[in-house]
Design a protein around this motif. Structure first.
Motif, PDB file in Angstrom:
ATOM      1  N   LYS A  12       0.818  -1.209   0.000  1.00  0.00           N
ATOM      2  CA  LYS A  12       0.000   0.000   0.000  1.00  0.00           C
ATOM      3  C   LYS A  12       0.853   1.261   0.000  1.00  0.00           C
ATOM      4  N   ARG A  13       2.110   1.150   0.422  1.00  0.00           N
ATOM      5  CA  ARG A  13       2.983   2.316   0.536  1.00  0.00           C
ATOM      6  C   ARG A  13       3.965   2.469  -0.617  1.00  0.00           C
ATOM      7  N   PHE A  14       4.357   1.371  -1.232  1.00  0.00           N
ATOM      8  CA  PHE A  14       5.383   1.393  -2.276  1.00  0.00           C
ATOM      9  C   PHE A  14       4.843   0.811  -3.574  1.00  0.00           C
ATOM     10  N   SER A  15       5.415   1.255  -4.695  1.00  0.00           N
ATOM     11  CA  SER A  15       5.102   0.629  -5.981  1.00  0.00           C
ATOM     12  C   SER A  15       6.398   0.478  -6.761  1.00  0.00           C
ATOM     13  N   VAL A  16       6.460  -0.511  -7.613  1.00  0.00           N
ATOM     14  CA  VAL A  16       7.663  -0.802  -8.388  1.00  0.00           C
ATOM     15  C   VAL A  16       7.522  -0.183  -9.767  1.00  0.00           C
ATOM     16  N   THR A  17       8.566   0.532 -10.200  1.00  0.00           N
ATOM     17  CA  THR A  17       8.549   1.153 -11.525  1.00  0.00           C
ATOM     18  C   THR A  17       8.888   0.109 -12.585  1.00  0.00           C
ATOM     19  N   GLY A  18       8.784   0.490 -13.824  1.00  0.00           N
ATOM     20  CA  GLY A  18       9.074  -0.426 -14.924  1.00  0.00           C
ATOM     21  C   GLY A  18      10.516  -0.884 -14.940  1.00  0.00           C
ATOM     22  N   SER A  19      11.431  -0.021 -14.482  1.00  0.00           N
ATOM     23  CA  SER A  19      12.851  -0.382 -14.474  1.00  0.00           C
ATOM     24  C   SER A  19      13.263  -1.111 -13.198  1.00  0.00           C
ATOM     25  N   GLY A  20      12.288  -1.355 -12.294  1.00  0.00           N
ATOM     26  CA  GLY A  20      12.571  -2.144 -11.102  1.00  0.00           C
ATOM     27  C   GLY A  20      12.911  -1.333  -9.868  1.00  0.00           C
ATOM     28  N   LYS A  21      12.883   0.004  -9.960  1.00  0.00           N
ATOM     29  CA  LYS A  21      13.117   0.830  -8.779  1.00  0.00           C
ATOM     30  C   LYS A  21      11.836   0.881  -7.950  1.00  0.00           C
ATOM     31  N   PHE A  55      16.974  -0.048  -0.228  1.00  0.00           N
ATOM     32  CA  PHE A  55      16.356  -0.767  -1.338  1.00  0.00           C
ATOM     33  C   PHE A  55      16.207  -2.260  -1.071  1.00  0.00           C
ATOM     34  N   LYS A  56      17.265  -2.903  -0.570  1.00  0.00           N
ATOM     35  CA  LYS A  56      17.236  -4.360  -0.385  1.00  0.00           C
ATOM     36  C   LYS A  56      16.170  -4.768   0.636  1.00  0.00           C
ATOM     37  N   ARG A  57      16.053  -3.977   1.707  1.00  0.00           N
ATOM     38  CA  ARG A  57      15.077  -4.265   2.753  1.00  0.00           C
ATOM     39  C   ARG A  57      13.647  -4.113   2.219  1.00  0.00           C
ATOM     40  N   GLU A  58      13.395  -3.062   1.445  1.00  0.00           N
ATOM     41  CA  GLU A  58      12.057  -2.842   0.897  1.00  0.00           C
ATOM     42  C   GLU A  58      11.727  -3.884  -0.166  1.00  0.00           C
ATOM     43  N   ALA A  59      12.711  -4.305  -0.944  1.00  0.00           N
ATOM     44  CA  ALA A  59      12.471  -5.287  -2.010  1.00  0.00           C
ATOM     45  C   ALA A  59      12.038  -6.626  -1.421  1.00  0.00           C
ATOM     46  N   LYS A  60      12.517  -6.958  -0.217  1.00  0.00           N
ATOM     47  CA  LYS A  60      12.101  -8.207   0.432  1.00  0.00           C
ATOM     48  C   LYS A  60      10.627  -8.186   0.803  1.00  0.00           C
ATOM     49  N   LEU A  61      10.105  -6.986   1.093  1.00  0.00           N
ATOM     50  CA  LEU A  61       8.686  -6.869   1.469  1.00  0.00           C
ATOM     51  C   LEU A  61       7.782  -6.986   0.258  1.00  0.00           C
ATOM     52  N   LEU A  62       8.326  -6.766  -0.937  1.00  0.00           N
ATOM     53  CA  LEU A  62       7.548  -6.817  -2.180  1.00  0.00           C
ATOM     54  C   LEU A  62       8.126  -7.876  -3.112  1.00  0.00           C
ATOM     55  N   PRO A  63       8.093  -9.148  -2.743  1.00  0.00           N
ATOM     56  CA  PRO A  63       8.772 -10.162  -3.533  1.00  0.00           C
ATOM     57  C   PRO A  63       8.165 -10.357  -4.918  1.00  0.00           C
ATOM     58  N   ASN A  64       6.858 -10.083  -5.051  1.00  0.00           N
ATOM     59  CA  ASN A  64       6.203 -10.316  -6.339  1.00  0.00           C
ATOM     60  C   ASN A  64       6.172  -9.067  -7.206  1.00  0.00           C
ATOM     61  N   GLY A  65       6.804  -7.989  -6.741  1.00  0.00           N
ATOM     62  CA  GLY A  65       6.692  -6.705  -7.417  1.00  0.00           C
ATOM     63  C   GLY A  65       7.640  -6.497  -8.539  1.00  0.00           C
TER      64      GLY A  65
END
Length: 65
Positions: A12-21, A55-65
């Motif tokens: 609900k707080r983060f979204s993944v861009t097309g380039s993966g950021k 980045f690494k910590r947030e990416a773990k919370l969004l594994p399917n993103g």
């Protein structure tokens, strides 16, 4: 192995861009706004990217993103 579940609070707080950021909203926009300048409040509306350090910590919370 079953699929990894996404942390719904992070989704609900983060979204993944097309380039993966990872994109986030800025803080300090909810109250005590009288003392903040219009320019500062306007800049709070713009989205920002998650820093390299987090980045690494947030990416773990969004594994399917």
């Amino acid at each position: 192995m079953p699929k990894m579940k996404t942390r719904r609070s992070a989704a609900k707080r983060f979204s993944v861009t097309g380039s993966g950021k990872i994109k986030r909203n800025k803080a300090f926009r909810s109250h005590i706004l009288e003392k903040k300048s219009p320019k500062r409040k306007r800049n709070f509306r713009k989205a920002a990217l998650v820093s390299k350090a987090d980045f690494k910590r947030e990416a773990k919370l969004l594994p399917n993103g």
